[in-house]
Design an enzyme around this catalytic site. Sequence first.
Site, PDB file in Angstrom:
ATOM      1  N   THR A 170       0.949  -1.065  -0.176  1.00 32.74           N
ATOM      2  CA  THR A 170       0.017   0.575  -0.522  1.00 32.74           C
ATOM      3  C   THR A 170       0.961   0.926   0.268  1.00 32.74           C
ATOM      4  O   THR A 170       1.714   1.907   0.559  1.00 32.74           O
ATOM      5  CB  THR A 170      -1.119   0.524   1.578  1.00 32.74           C
ATOM      6  OG1 THR A 170      -1.752  -0.799   1.522  1.00 32.74           O
ATOM      7  CG2 THR A 170      -1.807   0.955   1.473  1.00 32.74           C
ATOM      8  N   VAL A 199     -13.035  -4.861   1.198  1.00 28.97           N
ATOM      9  CA  VAL A 199     -12.687  -3.455   0.959  1.00 28.97           C
ATOM     10  C   VAL A 199     -11.799  -3.077   3.193  1.00 28.97           C
ATOM     11  O   VAL A 199     -12.305  -3.658   4.009  1.00 28.97           O
ATOM     12  CB  VAL A 199     -13.533  -1.495   1.152  1.00 28.97           C
ATOM     13  CG1 VAL A 199     -12.938  -0.449   1.676  1.00 28.97           C
ATOM     14  CG2 VAL A 199     -13.985  -2.082  -0.199  1.00 28.97           C
ATOM     15  N   ASP A 201      -8.504  -0.652   5.432  1.00 27.91           N
ATOM     16  CA  ASP A 201      -8.632   0.187   6.581  1.00 27.91           C
ATOM     17  C   ASP A 201      -8.466   1.868   5.166  1.00 27.91           C
ATOM     18  O   ASP A 201      -9.159   2.861   5.921  1.00 27.91           O
ATOM     19  CB  ASP A 201      -8.091   0.602   7.250  1.00 27.91           C
ATOM     20  CG  ASP A 201      -6.278   0.183   6.752  1.00 27.91           C
ATOM     21  OD1 ASP A 201      -6.277  -0.300   6.013  1.00 27.91           O
ATOM     22  OD2 ASP A 201      -5.141   0.851   6.454  1.00 27.91           O
ATOM     23  N   GLY A 222      -1.311  -1.730   6.701  1.00 29.19           N
ATOM     24  CA  GLY A 222      -1.322  -2.526   7.499  1.00 29.19           C
ATOM     25  C   GLY A 222      -2.142  -3.743   7.482  1.00 29.19           C
ATOM     26  O   GLY A 222      -3.621  -3.200   6.501  1.00 29.19           O
ATOM     27  N   GLY A 224      -5.805  -4.292   6.957  1.00 29.84           N
ATOM     28  CA  GLY A 224      -6.646  -4.007   6.785  1.00 29.84           C
ATOM     29  C   GLY A 224      -8.372  -3.901   8.134  1.00 29.84           C
ATOM     30  O   GLY A 224      -8.278  -2.976   8.688  1.00 29.84           O
TER      31      GLY A 224
END
Length: 300
Positions: A170, A199, A201, A222, A224
């Site tokens: 990410t 989905v 974080d 990290g 999520g």
Amino acid sequence: MRPKHSSAGITLVVHGGSGNIPESEHAAHREGVIGALNHAWPMLQAGKSALDVVEAAVCFLEDYPAFDAGRGSCINRAGFVELDASIMDGSELSYGAVAGMRSIRNPVRAARKVLESEYTFLVGEGAREFALDAGLESCPEEWFQVEREIQRWRECSKEEPTAPAGPRGTVGAVARDSNGRLAAATSTGGPPCKPPGRVGDSPLIGAGLYAEDNVAAISVTGRGELLTRLLWSYRATLLVQGGMPAPAAAEAAVSFLGRLKAYGGIIIVDGDGRPGAAFNTQYMAYGIRMDNGEPDRISP
Ligand code: ASP
């Protein structure tokens, strides 16, 4: 050497995701974060807003195929890429996000367009259509899928669906501009072989990012499912609001992860432009550039 300039207290921090990233990939991640600093820093020096700068830095990282964002994203269980991104302007507390979106080259640009609209969060096909209507570039599915992720997908799609495998790239950026404004942005393709529609974080305010002028701008990475439950970015913001400078707040925020046995990484810039970066995973590429004459701080 960086050129000297008059604007005081400008800071840019970027990250390339936390996780169990093989050593063979560290150099590419480092090059990516240095590239993002070089790309977006001149804008900050030229007096552009922190919001424009974090958008530009994250666009660069989305286009850089070493990371799990934009091109190079992890492929979901059904064999395609679904993208999540968010951006927040600390001056207005304005925020825009997209999730589960396909085919738009730079999801953070779509998030920015949402921020500028009357909405805050668009998902799926609606987000894609909104981005196309806003004039954003679309790319075919094959453009997003790089060889490294096709290989990984071949491996993980043979396994039984379980908890999402560790994510690994990410991206995010936080900045303080010459007017003291703060902004944050985060973008991800999520974990490998995630189920369609999943989905984490990254696009969620207070979880994957937060920004408030005179306090802090934060982007995290990290697992999520756990970071969302912690409202991790907002908790870290409260540490800074309580008087902790960014470097200490980043370390203290990582200690919150223990409560859920979570892993992750965080970057922070506080209202005075002090930067922080910390993680409890094997690796996270990050880069910090300030205008105080000190050399860049780049993850080893
Ligand atoms: N937080 C992202 C997600 O769960 C993944 C990551 O940061 O590596 O979608």
